[in-house]
Write a protein that holds these residues in place. Structure first.
Motif, PDB file in Angstrom:
ATOM      1  N   PHE A  77     105.002  42.361 -38.059  1.00 17.80           N
ATOM      2  CA  PHE A  77     105.674  41.087 -37.800  1.00 17.80           C
ATOM      3  C   PHE A  77     104.802  39.922 -38.264  1.00 17.80           C
ATOM      4  O   PHE A  77     105.303  38.946 -38.845  1.00 17.80           O
ATOM      5  N   LEU A  78     103.485  40.005 -38.042  1.00 25.42           N
ATOM      6  CA  LEU A  78     102.577  38.943 -38.449  1.00 25.42           C
ATOM      7  C   LEU A  78     102.514  38.810 -39.965  1.00 25.42           C
ATOM      8  O   LEU A  78     102.442  37.692 -40.488  1.00 25.42           O
ATOM      9  N   ARG A  79     102.571  39.933 -40.676  1.00 27.62           N
ATOM     10  CA  ARG A  79     102.550  39.872 -42.146  1.00 27.62           C
ATOM     11  C   ARG A  79     103.792  39.161 -42.675  1.00 27.62           C
ATOM     12  O   ARG A  79     103.710  38.312 -43.572  1.00 27.62           O
ATOM     13  N   GLN A  80     104.934  39.494 -42.124  1.00 29.89           N
ATOM     14  CA  GLN A  80     106.164  38.817 -42.546  1.00 29.89           C
ATOM     15  C   GLN A  80     106.117  37.332 -42.201  1.00 29.89           C
ATOM     16  O   GLN A  80     106.533  36.478 -42.992  1.00 29.89           O
ATOM     17  N   TYR A  81     105.589  37.032 -41.010  1.00 34.59           N
ATOM     18  CA  TYR A  81     105.535  35.636 -40.556  1.00 34.59           C
ATOM     19  C   TYR A  81     104.626  34.799 -41.460  1.00 34.59           C
ATOM     20  O   TYR A  81     104.980  33.691 -41.872  1.00 34.59           O
ATOM     21  N   THR A  82     103.430  35.317 -41.782  1.00 33.52           N
ATOM     22  CA  THR A  82     102.502  34.565 -42.631  1.00 33.52           C
ATOM     23  C   THR A  82     103.051  34.416 -44.056  1.00 33.52           C
ATOM     24  O   THR A  82     102.741  33.439 -44.740  1.00 33.52           O
ATOM     25  N   HIS A  83     103.859  35.385 -44.492  1.00 29.70           N
ATOM     26  CA  HIS A  83     104.446  35.263 -45.827  1.00 29.70           C
ATOM     27  C   HIS A  83     105.549  34.209 -45.848  1.00 29.70           C
ATOM     28  O   HIS A  83     105.645  33.413 -46.789  1.00 29.70           O
ATOM     29  N   LEU A  84     106.377  34.193 -44.806  1.00 32.01           N
ATOM     30  CA  LEU A  84     107.482  33.237 -44.755  1.00 32.01           C
ATOM     31  C   LEU A  84     107.017  31.843 -44.361  1.00 32.01           C
ATOM     32  O   LEU A  84     107.627  30.852 -44.773  1.00 32.01           O
ATOM     33  N   CYS A  85     105.977  31.746 -43.554  1.00 32.54           N
ATOM     34  CA  CYS A  85     105.497  30.445 -43.064  1.00 32.54           C
ATOM     35  C   CYS A  85     103.998  30.331 -43.338  1.00 32.54           C
ATOM     36  O   CYS A  85     103.173  30.376 -42.393  1.00 32.54           O
ATOM     37  N   PRO A  86     103.604  30.174 -44.592  1.00 30.06           N
ATOM     38  CA  PRO A  86     102.166  30.130 -44.898  1.00 30.06           C
ATOM     39  C   PRO A  86     101.465  28.886 -44.387  1.00 30.06           C
ATOM     40  O   PRO A  86     100.235  28.874 -44.274  1.00 30.06           O
ATOM     41  N   ASP A  87     102.223  27.813 -44.089  1.00 30.27           N
ATOM     42  CA  ASP A  87     101.606  26.575 -43.615  1.00 30.27           C
ATOM     43  C   ASP A  87     101.423  26.553 -42.102  1.00 30.27           C
ATOM     44  O   ASP A  87     100.888  25.602 -41.550  1.00 30.27           O
ATOM     45  N   ARG A  88     101.873  27.609 -41.430  1.00 25.63           N
ATOM     46  CA  ARG A  88     101.737  27.671 -39.967  1.00 25.63           C
ATOM     47  C   ARG A  88     100.425  28.331 -39.569  1.00 25.63           C
ATOM     48  O   ARG A  88      99.851  29.122 -40.309  1.00 25.63           O
ATOM     49  N   LYS A  89      99.973  28.008 -38.365  1.00 20.93           N
ATOM     50  CA  LYS A  89      98.772  28.632 -37.823  1.00 20.93           C
ATOM     51  C   LYS A  89      99.047  30.095 -37.470  1.00 20.93           C
ATOM     52  O   LYS A  89     100.197  30.488 -37.239  1.00 20.93           O
ATOM     53  N   LEU A  90      97.988  30.908 -37.373  1.00 16.92           N
ATOM     54  CA  LEU A  90      98.144  32.304 -37.004  1.00 16.92           C
ATOM     55  C   LEU A  90      98.636  32.414 -35.561  1.00 16.92           C
ATOM     56  O   LEU A  90      98.257  31.619 -34.695  1.00 16.92           O
ATOM     57  N   LEU A  91      99.472  33.405 -35.316  1.00 17.93           N
ATOM     58  CA  LEU A  91     100.029  33.597 -33.984  1.00 17.93           C
ATOM     59  C   LEU A  91      99.005  34.236 -33.060  1.00 17.93           C
ATOM     60  O   LEU A  91      98.114  34.972 -33.483  1.00 17.93           O
ATOM     61  N   PHE A  92      99.167  33.963 -31.792  1.00 17.67           N
ATOM     62  CA  PHE A  92      98.321  34.553 -30.751  1.00 17.67           C
ATOM     63  C   PHE A  92      99.034  35.815 -30.261  1.00 17.67           C
ATOM     64  O   PHE A  92      99.870  35.778 -29.359  1.00 17.67           O
ATOM     65  N   LEU A  93      98.721  36.973 -30.881  1.00 16.27           N
ATOM     66  CA  LEU A  93      99.484  38.199 -30.647  1.00 16.27           C
ATOM     67  C   LEU A  93      98.706  39.271 -29.887  1.00 16.27           C
ATOM     68  O   LEU A  93      99.170  39.755 -28.854  1.00 16.27           O
ATOM     69  N   HIS A  94      97.562  39.675 -30.411  1.00 20.78           N
ATOM     70  CA  HIS A  94      96.864  40.812 -29.806  1.00 20.78           C
ATOM     71  C   HIS A  94      95.354  40.555 -29.733  1.00 20.78           C
ATOM     72  O   HIS A  94      94.570  41.172 -30.463  1.00 20.78           O
ATOM     73  N   PRO A  95      94.925  39.645 -28.861  1.00 24.39           N
ATOM     74  CA  PRO A  95      93.483  39.436 -28.666  1.00 24.39           C
ATOM     75  C   PRO A  95      92.877  40.624 -27.922  1.00 24.39           C
ATOM     76  O   PRO A  95      93.585  41.450 -27.331  1.00 24.39           O
ATOM     77  N   VAL A  96      91.557  40.708 -27.934  1.00 22.34           N
ATOM     78  CA  VAL A  96      90.872  41.791 -27.232  1.00 22.34           C
ATOM     79  C   VAL A  96      90.740  41.438 -25.756  1.00 22.34           C
ATOM     80  O   VAL A  96      90.692  40.260 -25.374  1.00 22.34           O
ATOM     81  N   ASN A  97      90.665  42.469 -24.917  1.00 25.76           N
ATOM     82  CA  ASN A  97      90.490  42.249 -23.487  1.00 25.76           C
ATOM     83  C   ASN A  97      89.006  42.325 -23.123  1.00 25.76           C
ATOM     84  O   ASN A  97      88.143  42.311 -24.011  1.00 25.76           O
ATOM     85  N   GLU A  98      88.706  42.428 -21.847  1.00 24.92           N
ATOM     86  CA  GLU A  98      87.308  42.418 -21.408  1.00 24.92           C
ATOM     87  C   GLU A  98      86.544  43.661 -21.855  1.00 24.92           C
ATOM     88  O   GLU A  98      85.302  43.658 -21.845  1.00 24.92           O
ATOM     89  N   CYS A  99      87.263  44.701 -22.234  1.00 23.75           N
ATOM     90  CA  CYS A  99      86.617  45.930 -22.724  1.00 23.75           C
ATOM     91  C   CYS A  99      86.562  45.984 -24.246  1.00 23.75           C
ATOM     92  O   CYS A  99      86.190  47.024 -24.814  1.00 23.75           O
ATOM     93  N   GLY A 100      86.949  44.899 -24.908  1.00 20.93           N
ATOM     94  CA  GLY A 100      86.917  44.862 -26.363  1.00 20.93           C
ATOM     95  C   GLY A 100      88.048  45.611 -27.028  1.00 20.93           C
ATOM     96  O   GLY A 100      87.989  45.894 -28.234  1.00 20.93           O
ATOM     97  N   VAL A 101      89.127  45.912 -26.304  1.00 17.31           N
ATOM     98  CA  VAL A 101      90.271  46.642 -26.837  1.00 17.31           C
ATOM     99  C   VAL A 101      91.401  45.659 -27.109  1.00 17.31           C
ATOM    100  O   VAL A 101      91.703  44.804 -26.272  1.00 17.31           O
ATOM    101  N   GLU A 102      92.030  45.768 -28.269  1.00 13.81           N
ATOM    102  CA  GLU A 102      93.156  44.907 -28.607  1.00 13.81           C
ATOM    103  C   GLU A 102      94.356  45.247 -27.721  1.00 13.81           C
ATOM    104  O   GLU A 102      94.738  46.415 -27.615  1.00 13.81           O
ATOM    105  N   LYS A 103      94.937  44.209 -27.123  1.00 14.61           N
ATOM    106  CA  LYS A 103      96.112  44.378 -26.274  1.00 14.61           C
ATOM    107  C   LYS A 103      97.131  43.302 -26.638  1.00 14.61           C
ATOM    108  O   LYS A 103      96.772  42.129 -26.817  1.00 14.61           O
ATOM    109  N   PHE A 104      98.391  43.706 -26.737  1.00  9.17           N
ATOM    110  CA  PHE A 104      99.435  42.732 -27.032  1.00  9.17           C
ATOM    111  C   PHE A 104      99.602  41.805 -25.827  1.00  9.17           C
ATOM    112  O   PHE A 104      99.552  42.231 -24.671  1.00  9.17           O
TER     113      PHE A 104
END
Length: 837
Positions: A77-104
């Motif tokens: 979804f992020l790849r499609q979004y950045t392609h369609l809206c290149p002037d927009r900032k990156l989305l806040f989708l899956h940051p890491v948690n306190e254990c360093g694991v990516e979580k949606f």
């Protein structure tokens, strides 16, 4: 050539959906990077990298298959979004948690309904989050954080940034039944940095400003009786209103100029205006009877309109089920945004929940035929978009009663407002019961104090609030019902009895119906309500006091001589059971002049009232002789009659009654004076040694109750009911010991089962009640729906609490059984036979 290519790319993008566009002006370019480099330094001394994560559940450290699939969908979804809206900032989708694991981000939201009545409503949840957590600024003010910790970790360390605040608050609101969403957007510097020095404290606002207009105003009735005409001069009213408006306008202009000066000095043009990232909570209308969509700033717990100019734009919103990207223009902030998340033109949804094909990339559209492998991959990706959100990886959110009561980090919190400072404390933290203090200043530098307001809790003297005017030194104390003498409010400048005191009472708690008493060295006025004799005002004037003496152990001073009363005046309401010319409206006892004045109520259609004046003989009163009535001792005016009342016997009896009443009133004045001194002494003693009350159910703080409970437990012989069946013997046989053990264990087992059955029955009863609520919800009217939702949420909370209690009982039942078995084995009366059993 490069310029032509750029123009062609711009023309191609004109037809594409436009989101939030951020433009950095050239003159702000340098300031932007200067602020950015300064903001990269951490704003908190707390080191998040040092927290212990070894005891966290496995869901914190790994991803399930469904979570991995979700991350794959999010990346696509992020790849499609950045392609369609290149002037927009990156989305806040899956940051890491306190254990360093990516979580949606949606799986970080854990809907929770906590078992506290205050948290059943949005304002209670928002207030708790803003008080309980300590705000940490983002490491970079123009970019979202790289990590998003679980609400359980945030609650444990009581600190976090705006995203942490929002996720926790959103979890609590969804659990309470609200349609709530976390928002990633942009806001002003004051909101992002929790700067409230230009805002008026909510406690200082006019109560009428906070009133919500009532729904369904009554329509006017044309048959209603018309009110009497207003005979007041309209010209005078206009002149007074004009004069008042001029004074208010001048005051407003003065305050506005001061605010402008402060804004110029303290809040210069923000070089990062429109770029500062902020997170808050969106609550949509509909659920829980919310009439209108609004925002909640998690830092303050305050609600804001979606038209608020402090919110400058939205990138995305999410809850525990989905993720939406804002495709609307935010050039005017959030004022023009529509929050219909079902509108796919304005909001791009990530998990569509259907098998409709997604928009393809331009390169793929040009190819007329795709290989079978690519087609299969495309179909697979489309299917990925339609699966449901996996459950939250966050452990259940729990807040202990002690944590809920303590609220603020370290038990204290300070908030600075416009010319004011608000301090909050946890209950029982201060020895005097102080839980909140508001200090109002006269200047922007907060140097000159104007007024101090303090709020108290759990005081035995029932003191609830104290207001001190530092300019006039006037103190007003407000008491809750239950004070020893029924005191409601007390206003004074000093606790010395010669100064002026205004005391208000709970009249329903007093036999005499006293509502208010105002006393100083020269006079005293008492106000009554609900008396059988229709008395409502009593005014006493004192003569000059004699010498004073000082009582040991107190600061109060009392006259060495009895109270010298000069005059007593009483006013009465109309008694309809008596004729107007026999119903006394006012009577005045001129004690120094030996006179009594009576004024009666007005008769209908009369403009003058009947009066009687009595003149007492001084010599006969002093010698104690009976009073002889003479025609010169009474002057009578009877309204509507030119003849004077010649019945001397009636006047003589009336004078005797008034003389007795005068003696009784002197005693009442003495009692009132003594009561005032007693109240002052009690207030002085209570303030010098404040005592806090503790509920008998609060075993943590009620030391006496806990010691008593432990003493009872120690004295209680748990084997007595079973030993009595075999007779009290010094020694028991092995068979008897085994019998006592089995009976004791069986009894405990039955009691545990009965307790679990009672809890289970209550649980099933509440479930049936909730099912009935859901079934009959459509039959309710609009007025009953709000009450229904409140009762439904309370019932759901009770179900949650009972379910936890039932699980806890089941888990501890075996532990209790084994503990009793071990206790029986070590009991000296049975140990000989059960030691090796």
């Amino acid at each position: 050539m490069d310029i032509l290519e750029e123009k062609e790319e711009e023309e191609q993008r004109e037809g594409e959906p436009k989101g939030l566009k951020i433009i950095i002006l050239p003159e702000l370019f340098l300031a932007y990077y200067l602020c950015l480099s300064a903001s990269l330094c951490p704003g908190s001394d707390f080191d998040w990298s040092s927290i212990d994560t070894s005891q966290l559940p496995s869901s914190y450290k790994t991803n399930s298959l469904k979570e991995k699939k979700l991350l794959h969908v999010a990346e696509h979804f992020l790849r499609q979004y950045t392609h369609l809206c290149p002037d927009r900032k990156l989305l806040f989708l899956h940051p890491v948690n306190e254990c360093g694991v990516e979580k949606f981000v949606s799986t970080t939201v854990r809907p929770t309904l906590l078992p506290y009545t205050e948290l059943y409503h949005w304002d209670g949840c928002a207030s708790f989050v803003s008080d309980y957590l300590t705000m940490e600024p983002l490491k970079s003010p123009i970019t979202p954080p790289s990590s998003l910790y679980s609400p359980t970790t945030i609650l444990k360390y009581q600190r976090g940034n705006c995203f942490d605040f929002s996720v926790l608050l959103c979890s609590m609101l969804i659990g309470a039944g609200y349609d709530a969403y976390c928002v990633h957007g942009y806001a002003t510097r004051e909101m992002c940095t929790l700067d409230k020095t230009l805002e008026l404290c909510p406690l200082l606002r006019d109560p009428q400003e906070r009133q919500v207009p009532k729904k369904g105003m009554k329509k006017s009735n044309k048959y209603r009786v018309k009110p009497p005409p207003d005979l007041q001069s309209k010209f005078e009213l206009q002149q007074e209103a004009k004069k008042k408006a001029e004074i208010e306008a001048a005051q407003e202009n003065k305050e506005r100029e001061e605010e402008k000066v402060m804004e110029v000095e303290k809040c210069k043009r923000d070089p990062l205006y429109g770029l500062r990232v902020h997170a808050w909570v969106l609550v949509l209308s509909g659920k829980r009877g919310v009439p209108e969509t609004f925002f909640i700033n998690p830092f303050t717990g305050s609600s804001h309109s979606t038209m608020d100019e402090h919110f400058l734009g939205i990138e995305s919103v999410w809850n525990h089920r989905n993720y939406w990207v804002n495709m609307q223009d935010c050039r005017n902030g959030c004022k023009d945004l529509a929050f219909d998340l079902g509108d796919t033109i304005r909001w791009e949804i990530m998990l569509s929940g259907s098998h409709e094909p997604l928009q393809l990339l331009p390169d793929a559209e040009e190819e007329k035929e795709l290989p079978d492998r690519d087609m299969d991959r495309q179909e697979k990706e489309e299917e990925d978009m339609s699966f449901d959100m996996p459950p939250s990886w966050v452990a259940p959110i729990q807040i202990t009663p002690r944590e809920f009561e303590t609220r603020c980090s370290q038990g204290r919190k300070v908030i600075l407002y416009k010319k004011a400072k608000l301090e909050k404390w946890a209950p029982y933290l201060n020895g005097n019961g102080l839980v909140k203090r508001l200090t109002v200043y006269a200047d922007w530098d907060c140097a000159e104090v104007v007024e101090v307001k303090e709020w108290f809790k759990n005081r035995e003297d029932m003191l609830d609030r104290r207001e001190v005017n530092k300019q006039t030194q006037l103190t007003t104390e407000y008491f809750s019902p239950g004070h020893l003498l029924g005191l409601k409010a007390h206003t004074y400048t000093s606790l010395e009895p010669e100064t002026e005191h205004t005391m208000e009472f709970y009249s329903e708690a007093r036999v005499d119906g006293l509502q208010k008493r105002v006393k100083n060295a020269k006079e005293m006025t008492e106000y009554f309500v609900g008396r059988d004799d229709f008395l409502h005002v009593r005014h006493i004037e004192f003569r000059k006091r004699g010498k004073k003496i000082h009582l040991a152990g107190t600061r109060t001073e009392i006259n060495s001589q009895p109270i010298a009363v000069r005059q007593i005046k009483e006013c009465f309401h109309r008694n309809l059971e008596k004729p107007a010319d026999e119903d006394v409206a006012e009577r005045i006892f001129l004690i120094t002049d030996n006179m009594i004045h009576l004024t009666y109520h007005l008769k209908d259609k009369y403009i003058t009232a009947s009066k009687k004046d009595f003149y007492k003989e001084t010599e006969s009163d002093r010698k104690g002789n009976e009073i002889f009535m003479t025609p010169g001792m009474c002057t009578t005016y009877q309204a509507g009659s030119s003849e004077k009342d010649k019945k001397q016997l009636h006047l003589y009896k009336l004078l005797q009654e008034l003389t007795k009443e005068e003696k009784w009133l002197k005693q009442q004045v003495q009692q009132s004076e003594a009561e005032v001194l007693n109240i002052l002494k009690i207030c002085e003693n209570e303030e010098s040694a404040v005592k806090l009350s503790v509920s008998i159910y609060n075993t943590e703080r009620n030391e006496k109750r806990r010691q008593h409970y432990e003493a009872v437990e120690q004295d209680l012989d748990y084997l007595a009911p079973f030993l009595i069946q075999i007779g009290h013997r010094e020694k028991v046989t092995k068979a008897q010991a085994l019998r006592v053990r089995d009976e004791c264990l069986t009894d405990l087992k039955h009691r545990l089962i009965d307790k679990a059955n009672i809890i289970q029955a209550r649980f099933e009863q509440l479930q049936k009640k909730n099912q009935w609520f859901q079934k009959n919800r459509n039959r309710l009217s609009a007025e009953e729906e709000d009450d229904f939702l409140t009762r439904y949420s309370e019932s759901a909370s009770h179900i949650h609490t009972i379910a936890l209690r039932l699980n806890r009982e089941k888990q501890t039942a075996s532990q209790k059984y084994l503990a009793l078995e071990e206790k029986l084995r070590k009991d000296p009366r049975l140990a000989e036979h059960l030691g090796h059993a």
